[in-house]
Write a protein that holds these residues in place. Structure first.
Motif, mmCIF file in Angstrom:
data_model
loop_
_atom_site.group_PDB
_atom_site.id
_atom_site.type_symbol
_atom_site.label_atom_id
_atom_site.label_comp_id
_atom_site.label_asym_id
_atom_site.label_seq_id
_atom_site.Cartn_x
_atom_site.Cartn_y
_atom_site.Cartn_z
ATOM 1 N N PHE A 4 -6.777 -11.952 2.093
ATOM 2 C CA PHE A 4 -7.021 -10.707 1.374
ATOM 3 C C PHE A 4 -5.766 -9.842 1.527
ATOM 4 N N PRO A 5 -4.788 -9.975 0.625
ATOM 5 C CA PRO A 5 -3.476 -9.353 0.835
ATOM 6 C C PRO A 5 -3.454 -7.834 0.693
ATOM 7 N N HIS A 6 -4.192 -7.277 -0.276
ATOM 8 C CA HIS A 6 -4.022 -5.843 -0.536
ATOM 9 C C HIS A 6 -5.150 -5.333 -1.426
ATOM 10 N N ASN A 7 -5.514 -4.032 -1.204
ATOM 11 C CA ASN A 7 -6.498 -3.388 -2.064
ATOM 12 C C ASN A 7 -6.186 -1.894 -2.091
ATOM 13 N N ASN A 8 -5.740 -1.412 -3.229
ATOM 14 C CA ASN A 8 -5.325 -0.010 -3.346
ATOM 15 C C ASN A 8 -6.463 0.961 -3.073
ATOM 16 N N LYS A 9 -7.653 0.649 -3.533
ATOM 17 C CA LYS A 9 -8.792 1.545 -3.350
ATOM 18 C C LYS A 9 -9.104 1.745 -1.862
ATOM 19 N N ILE A 10 -9.142 0.631 -1.122
ATOM 20 C CA ILE A 10 -9.420 0.729 0.316
ATOM 21 C C ILE A 10 -8.312 1.511 1.025
ATOM 22 N N GLU A 11 -7.063 1.266 0.674
ATOM 23 C CA GLU A 11 -5.938 1.974 1.291
ATOM 24 C C GLU A 11 -6.051 3.480 1.067
ATOM 25 N N ILE A 12 -6.419 3.858 -0.149
ATOM 26 C CA ILE A 12 -6.548 5.295 -0.467
ATOM 27 C C ILE A 12 -7.701 5.913 0.318
ATOM 28 N N ILE A 13 -8.836 5.195 0.378
ATOM 29 C CA ILE A 13 -10.013 5.730 1.077
ATOM 30 C C ILE A 13 -9.720 5.969 2.549
ATOM 31 N N TRP A 14 -9.168 4.952 3.240
ATOM 32 C CA TRP A 14 -8.988 5.119 4.686
ATOM 33 C C TRP A 14 -7.718 5.894 5.042
ATOM 34 N N THR A 15 -6.999 6.350 4.036
ATOM 35 C CA THR A 15 -5.889 7.272 4.287
ATOM 36 C C THR A 15 -6.280 8.709 3.972
ATOM 37 N N VAL A 16 -6.935 8.919 2.818
ATOM 38 C CA VAL A 16 -7.259 10.281 2.380
ATOM 39 C C VAL A 16 -8.359 10.898 3.240
ATOM 40 N N ILE A 17 -9.437 10.150 3.523
ATOM 41 C CA ILE A 17 -10.555 10.719 4.293
ATOM 42 C C ILE A 17 -10.121 11.148 5.698
ATOM 43 N N PRO A 18 -9.452 10.284 6.486
ATOM 44 C CA PRO A 18 -8.990 10.752 7.805
ATOM 45 C C PRO A 18 -8.017 11.926 7.710
ATOM 46 N N ALA A 19 -7.181 11.944 6.648
ATOM 47 C CA ALA A 19 -6.223 13.039 6.491
ATOM 48 C C ALA A 19 -6.946 14.368 6.272
#
Length: 353
Positions: free
Chosen positions: A123-138
């Motif tokens: 599972f190399p990459h998923n933009n949606k997951i990256e955005i979710i676990w970056t924006v919410i903690p931020a």
């Protein structure tokens, strides 16, 4: 030497076991069979992971509940309630994330244990997951930081004008406390003047310091703002008053400050806790040397009238040390005479001076 010998033996045994393991792998490769037989050990380890999560989680919950009162002493200051809410809000958020992460870690270790024929999905990459676990903690972190900054600037900002002012200085390995006299102004201190008698470095040529006094314990009045001016004489210390939710570093060469308003007298807290020997405490929670354990000082919260009575009984440093005051006066008189002589001297005399 015995302990060192045992340690060396253990290290050598680990090396020997490591070499034996390597020899076993090499033997399997040379014999044409490098496939590893997992047997029941893999299944056992997977089950042990779940047991560790359950038993470890239960032990943590029990330990936390059993020691909660020790970790969370009663609040005895106005700002302490806001600090407490901010602390536990942070702890709840972090706790939820911690529990979810640990459950996922152990459950996935069990669920995806090794099985013949199973292959991991790439599972190399998923933009949606990256955005979710970056924006919410931020967003969450920004909210926590802003709340903390707002409270911090309030309790370290300008204190009310009618605050009781005192200075706390840390040194290896005890605390020194100084109060202003009737003029309510702390006098000048100079580290070059520090000696066995003048531990604060009072400069008694400054008139504001003539009525300053040193106390063997901190006294503050209930319901009145208290401004702590904080210094260190040698290394990094920390002014820690757990019941008042006060924590501030004492930094060499960099004065700091903190103000708070106590809400419960020492007698009221003793009655609340059912402990007649209870005392508020100033402690250093930074490891500042071998005598760190001795850096404790009692704090007494008085009723306002009792505080006034205690304050009136104190004697200034200059009164308690007349020899030091006489020495400063002698130096001051010599300086005045020299300045007067210089003022009336001829140019030639000035040159000689």
């Amino acid at each position: 030497m015995t302990a060192l010998g045992i340690l060396l033996v253990l290290v050598l045994l680990l090396v020997v076991f490591g070499l034996l393991f390597r020899l076993q792998i090499l033997t399997s490769i040379f014999s044409g069979s490098s496939a590893r037989d997992f047997g029941m050990s893999n299944r056992v380890n997977a089950v042990l992971m779940i047991l560790f999560m359950v038993i470890g989680g239960a032990a943590f919950a029990w330990s936390f509940g059993d020691n909660f009162n020790k970790m969370n002493p009663p609040i005895a200051s106005v700002h302490g309630h806001a600090t407490e809410r901010m602390f536990w809000t942070t702890m709840i958020i972090i706790g939820i994330v911690f529990v979810l992460t640990q459950v996922a870690l152990f459950v996935y270790s069990y669920k995806y244990q090794h099985k013949e024929g199973r292959r991991a999905y790439f599972f190399p990459h998923n933009n949606k997951i990256e955005i979710i676990w970056t924006v919410i903690p931020a967003i969450v972190m920004a909210g926590l930081v802003f709340a903390g900054w707002k409270e911090w600037t309030r309790i370290t900002g300008p204190a009310p004008k009618d605050s009781v002012v005192l200075e706390v200085m840390g040194k290896q390995f005890n605390w020194l406390v100084r109060y202003p006299g009737t003029d309510q102004k702390l006098g000048v201190v100079n580290y070059r003047l520090i000696d066995a008698t003048n531990e604060f470095g009072f400069d008694l040529t400054d008139k504001s310091g003539l009525d300053d006094f040193i106390a063997g314990e901190i006294h503050v009045p209930k319901g009145h703002p208290v401004l702590l001016k904080i210094r260190s004489r040698d290394v990094l210390h920390a002014v820690y008053m757990p019941h008042f939710r006060v924590q501030m570093y004492a930094v060499p060469g960099m004065p700091t400050k903190f103000w708070f308003t106590p809400t419960k007298t020492t007698d009221e807290m003793r009655a609340q806790l059912g402990n007649p020997k209870f005392n508020y405490e100033l402690a250093c929670n930074q490891i500042c040397g071998r005598g760190h354990f001795a850096m404790k000082l009692n704090i007494v919260v008085d009723e306002p009238d009792d505080y006034v009575a205690w304050y009136a009984q104190q004697k200034s440093f200059s009164e308690q040390n007349p020899d030091v005051l006489a020495s400063f006066k002698q130096k001051e008189e010599k300086l005045v005479v020299k300045e007067a002589a210089a003022a009336v001297a001829t140019p030639a005399t000035k040159a000689s001076l």
